[in-house]
Design a protein around this motif. Structure first.
Motif, PDB file in Angstrom:
ATOM      1  N   GLU A  91       0.924  -1.171   0.017  1.00  0.00           N
ATOM      2  CA  GLU A  91       0.091   0.094  -0.045  1.00  0.00           C
ATOM      3  C   GLU A  91       1.046   1.341  -0.097  1.00  0.00           C
ATOM      4  O   GLU A  91       0.746   2.259  -0.696  1.00  0.00           O
ATOM      5  CB  GLU A  91      -1.196  -0.042   1.481  1.00  0.00           C
ATOM      6  CG  GLU A  91      -1.944   1.043   1.072  1.00  0.00           C
ATOM      7  CD  GLU A  91      -3.079   0.663  -0.046  1.00  0.00           C
ATOM      8  OE1 GLU A  91      -3.572   1.734  -0.604  1.00  0.00           O
ATOM      9  OE2 GLU A  91      -3.277  -0.476  -0.075  1.00  0.00           O
ATOM     10  N   PHE A  95       1.881  -0.918  -5.995  1.00  0.00           N
ATOM     11  CA  PHE A  95       2.113  -2.206  -6.532  1.00  0.00           C
ATOM     12  C   PHE A  95       3.462  -2.451  -7.426  1.00  0.00           C
ATOM     13  O   PHE A  95       4.152  -3.492  -7.130  1.00  0.00           O
ATOM     14  CB  PHE A  95       0.967  -2.545  -7.251  1.00  0.00           C
ATOM     15  CG  PHE A  95       0.827  -4.078  -7.954  1.00  0.00           C
ATOM     16  CD1 PHE A  95       0.623  -5.139  -7.208  1.00  0.00           C
ATOM     17  CD2 PHE A  95       1.289  -4.212  -9.553  1.00  0.00           C
ATOM     18  CE1 PHE A  95       0.796  -6.588  -7.865  1.00  0.00           C
ATOM     19  CE2 PHE A  95       1.535  -5.467  -9.870  1.00  0.00           C
ATOM     20  CZ  PHE A  95       1.187  -6.522  -9.035  1.00  0.00           C
ATOM     21  N   THR A  99       6.233  -5.159  -5.957  1.00  0.00           N
ATOM     22  CA  THR A  99       6.444  -6.080  -6.586  1.00  0.00           C
ATOM     23  C   THR A  99       7.509  -6.376  -7.358  1.00  0.00           C
ATOM     24  O   THR A  99       8.347  -7.459  -7.292  1.00  0.00           O
ATOM     25  CB  THR A  99       5.206  -6.204  -7.653  1.00  0.00           C
ATOM     26  OG1 THR A  99       4.056  -6.274  -6.944  1.00  0.00           O
ATOM     27  CG2 THR A  99       5.148  -7.414  -8.452  1.00  0.00           C
ATOM     28  N   PHE A 129       0.545  -4.721 -13.387  1.00  0.00           N
ATOM     29  CA  PHE A 129      -0.278  -3.458 -13.082  1.00  0.00           C
ATOM     30  C   PHE A 129      -1.124  -3.056 -14.417  1.00  0.00           C
ATOM     31  O   PHE A 129      -2.329  -2.615 -14.001  1.00  0.00           O
ATOM     32  CB  PHE A 129       0.785  -2.439 -12.742  1.00  0.00           C
ATOM     33  CG  PHE A 129      -0.021  -0.961 -12.239  1.00  0.00           C
ATOM     34  CD1 PHE A 129       0.020  -0.845 -11.075  1.00  0.00           C
ATOM     35  CD2 PHE A 129       0.055   0.087 -13.354  1.00  0.00           C
ATOM     36  CE1 PHE A 129      -0.778   0.227 -10.528  1.00  0.00           C
ATOM     37  CE2 PHE A 129      -0.560   1.304 -12.826  1.00  0.00           C
ATOM     38  CZ  PHE A 129      -0.897   1.404 -11.233  1.00  0.00           C
ATOM     39  N   PHE A 132      -4.209  -5.355 -15.010  1.00  0.00           N
ATOM     40  CA  PHE A 132      -5.204  -5.312 -14.008  1.00  0.00           C
ATOM     41  C   PHE A 132      -5.936  -3.833 -13.771  1.00  0.00           C
ATOM     42  O   PHE A 132      -7.273  -3.774 -13.961  1.00  0.00           O
ATOM     43  CB  PHE A 132      -4.527  -5.416 -12.378  1.00  0.00           C
ATOM     44  CG  PHE A 132      -4.652  -7.092 -12.056  1.00  0.00           C
ATOM     45  CD1 PHE A 132      -5.495  -7.370 -10.974  1.00  0.00           C
ATOM     46  CD2 PHE A 132      -3.844  -7.881 -12.819  1.00  0.00           C
ATOM     47  CE1 PHE A 132      -5.497  -8.695 -10.744  1.00  0.00           C
ATOM     48  CE2 PHE A 132      -4.090  -9.274 -12.315  1.00  0.00           C
ATOM     49  CZ  PHE A 132      -4.743  -9.511 -11.401  1.00  0.00           C
ATOM     50  N   ASN A 133      -5.077  -2.982 -14.102  1.00  0.00           N
ATOM     51  CA  ASN A 133      -5.785  -1.497 -13.754  1.00  0.00           C
ATOM     52  C   ASN A 133      -6.377  -1.226 -15.320  1.00  0.00           C
ATOM     53  O   ASN A 133      -7.579  -0.377 -14.929  1.00  0.00           O
ATOM     54  CB  ASN A 133      -4.704  -0.581 -13.436  1.00  0.00           C
ATOM     55  CG  ASN A 133      -4.548  -0.158 -12.113  1.00  0.00           C
ATOM     56  OD1 ASN A 133      -4.826  -1.126 -11.352  1.00  0.00           O
ATOM     57  ND2 ASN A 133      -3.522   0.673 -11.856  1.00  0.00           N
ATOM     58  N   SER A 139      -8.298  -1.666  -9.814  1.00  0.00           N
ATOM     59  CA  SER A 139      -7.325  -0.788  -9.305  1.00  0.00           C
ATOM     60  C   SER A 139      -6.315  -1.494  -8.273  1.00  0.00           C
ATOM     61  O   SER A 139      -6.610  -2.148  -7.400  1.00  0.00           O
ATOM     62  CB  SER A 139      -7.785   0.554  -8.782  1.00  0.00           C
ATOM     63  OG  SER A 139      -8.452   0.169  -7.889  1.00  0.00           O
ATOM     64  N   LEU A 140      -4.964  -1.282  -8.685  1.00  0.00           N
ATOM     65  CA  LEU A 140      -4.062  -1.701  -7.736  1.00  0.00           C
ATOM     66  C   LEU A 140      -3.504  -0.352  -7.168  1.00  0.00           C
ATOM     67  O   LEU A 140      -3.496   0.582  -7.774  1.00  0.00           O
ATOM     68  CB  LEU A 140      -2.936  -2.505  -8.356  1.00  0.00           C
ATOM     69  CG  LEU A 140      -3.377  -3.939  -8.905  1.00  0.00           C
ATOM     70  CD1 LEU A 140      -2.302  -4.552  -9.917  1.00  0.00           C
ATOM     71  CD2 LEU A 140      -3.750  -4.650  -7.775  1.00  0.00           C
TER      72      LEU A 140
END
Length: 148
Positions: A91, A95, A99, A129, A132-133, A139-140
């Motif tokens: 957080e 990410f 990562t 990222f 997913f986003n 949202s990451l």
């Protein structure tokens, strides 16, 4: 170690999987109503895989299981620490950065040279990222890279 060790590990992982899956279902419903793919989808998939793996360990344990000692045990301990730190930094750092550090460190500990290991971590983080986003609209956390 006998097959009892695998069964105990399987039981511990099963408890972890159920708790993780339950926590994934506690995400609030997104604004605008429920969606087919939401923030709980990926954690739920991980929980299902972990349940399957833990049940396999309990039902069909390895009769000749040898627990690691020495350097192998230390490497597993380092990997565990990296994963715990990763969850704590996800957080605040975001990410991509967290990562990159986690995948790079784990790749390096598995024998890759540091530069290729961290480049692999960066490439993996950016691809996931973006997927997913922008591909899945999940949202990451952007963390330090967040544009205000």
């Amino acid at each position: 170690m006998t097959s009892l060790g695998d069964r105990i590990l399987g039981l511990g992982l099963l408890v972890l999987a159920v708790a993780y899956g339950w926590a994934a279902q506690q995400w609030p419903e997104p604004f605008g109503g429920a969606e087919t793919v939401g923030p709980e989808t990926f954690p739920t998939m991980l929980a299902v895989v972990l349940v399957a793996g833990s049940l396999y360990l309990m039902i069909k344990p390895d009769p000749d299981a040898q627990w690691p000692v020495g350097k192998s045990a230390a490497e597993l301990g380092i990997s565990l620490v990296v994963l715990v730190v990763y969850t704590l930094l996800l957080e605040p750092l975001g990410f991509v950065i967290a990562t990159t550090l986690a995948v790079g460190t784990l790749s390096w500990r598995m024998g890759a040279a540091p530069r290729p290991a961290f480049l692999t971590g960066l490439l993996s983080a950016v691809v996931v990222f973006v997927l997913f986003n922008y591909g899945l609209s999940l949202s990451l956390p952007a963390g330090l890279l967040e544009v205000h």
